[in-house]
Design an enzyme around this catalytic site. Structure first.
Site, PDB file in Angstrom:
ATOM      1  N   ARG A  83       1.758  73.721  55.372  1.00 33.08           N
ATOM      2  CA  ARG A  83       1.375  72.862  54.945  1.00 33.08           C
ATOM      3  C   ARG A  83       0.080  72.593  54.385  1.00 33.08           C
ATOM      4  NH1 ARG A  83       2.689  66.640  54.923  1.00 33.08           N
ATOM      5  NH2 ARG A  83       2.558  66.019  52.840  1.00 33.08           N
ATOM      6  N   ASP A  95       5.965  67.596  57.469  1.00 39.06           N
ATOM      7  CA  ASP A  95       4.973  66.253  57.368  1.00 39.06           C
ATOM      8  C   ASP A  95       5.731  65.629  58.995  1.00 39.06           C
ATOM      9  OD1 ASP A  95       3.985  64.280  54.985  1.00 39.06           O
ATOM     10  OD2 ASP A  95       5.313  63.474  57.028  1.00 39.06           O
TER      11      ASP A  95
HETATM   12  N1  GSY Z   1      14.477  61.820  54.134  1.00 36.70           N
HETATM   13  C1  GSY Z   1      13.847  62.331  53.933  1.00 36.70           C
HETATM   14  N2  GSY Z   1      13.118  61.874  52.803  1.00 36.70           N
HETATM   15  C2  GSY Z   1      11.447  62.293  52.328  1.00 36.70           C
HETATM   16  N3  GSY Z   1      10.826  61.932  51.182  1.00 36.70           N
HETATM   17  C3  GSY Z   1       9.599  62.039  51.614  1.00 36.70           C
HETATM   18  S1  GSY Z   1       8.087  61.961  50.664  1.00 36.70           S
HETATM   19  N4  GSY Z   1       9.107  62.566  52.946  1.00 36.70           N
HETATM   20  C4  GSY Z   1       8.988  62.959  54.138  1.00 36.70           C
HETATM   21  C5  GSY Z   1       8.318  61.697  54.723  1.00 36.70           C
HETATM   22  O1  GSY Z   1       7.346  60.736  54.519  1.00 36.70           O
HETATM   23  C6  GSY Z   1      10.302  62.493  53.394  1.00 36.70           C
HETATM   24  C7  GSY Z   1      11.707  62.594  55.309  1.00 36.70           C
HETATM   25  O2  GSY Z   1      10.797  62.843  55.664  1.00 36.70           O
HETATM   26  N5  GSY Z   1      12.939  62.472  54.873  1.00 36.70           N
END
Ligand code: GSY
Length: 155
Positions: A83, A95
């Site tokens: 990352r 993440d």
């Molecule tokens: N569907 C989806 N959208 C996201 N946007 C972010 S930033 N993230 C990272 C998590 O904060 C995601 C995610 O894990 N999934």
């Protein structure tokens, strides 16, 4: 031991493998045991929409780590899996977010528990409801299923 729920996501590289590697990395610590895992869901990107689809899941862990030590550990796992924190909302190999830590409420510069956005995110509530439907959000006073239903209704 503390009962903790983590949200995990990946939208770069071998997404499924990245999630599995993160679970293996969590289990590699004596102070952490992954005790439950949700299914893996393909989800549309939230926030910055011009990026690849994510795979998301949630896990329950039993841990002897303090919240801050656990934060350092999950950041270290993200780094070890490649990352690079470039764009705040950009694509990422992995993440790992701390969602709930028992019924603790923590508000620090680099750590908020419960996760501030979890009640707004279907990619978190859907997998979390699989493994922890009746766990109560200590600040909002509602269960995970209730939060999921509120979000689905647009409340
Ligand atoms: N569907 C989806 N959208 C996201 N946007 C972010 S930033 N993230 C990272 C998590 O904060 C995601 C995610 O894990 N999934």
């Amino acid at each position: 031991m503390a009962n903790v729920y983590l949200g995990m996501g990946s939208n770069l590289g071998d997404r499924e493998e990245n999630l599995e590697s993160a679970i293996d990395a969590l289990n590699s610590f004596d102070e952490i045991e992954v005790t439950k895992r949700s299914s893996v869901l393909e989800t549309a990107p939230y926030g910055k929409t011009d990026q690849p689809e994510f795979l998301n899941m949630c896990v329950e862990i039993d841990t002897r780590m303090s919240p801050l030590t656990l934060l350092e550990t999950v950041l270290g796992i993200e780094h070890s899996l490649g990352r690079i924190r470039e764009e705040v909302w950009g694509p990422r190999i992995i993440d790992i977010d701390i969602l709930l830590y028992e019924d603790l409420e923590i508000e620090l510069d680099d750590l908020s528990i419960p996760h501030k956005e979890m009640q707004k995110r279907s990619f978190v509530l859907e997998p979390l409801a699989e493994i922890a439907p009746h766990v109560k959000h200590p600040k909002l006073g509602k269960t995970v299923v209730e939060l999921k239903e509120d979000l689905e209704r647009g409340d």
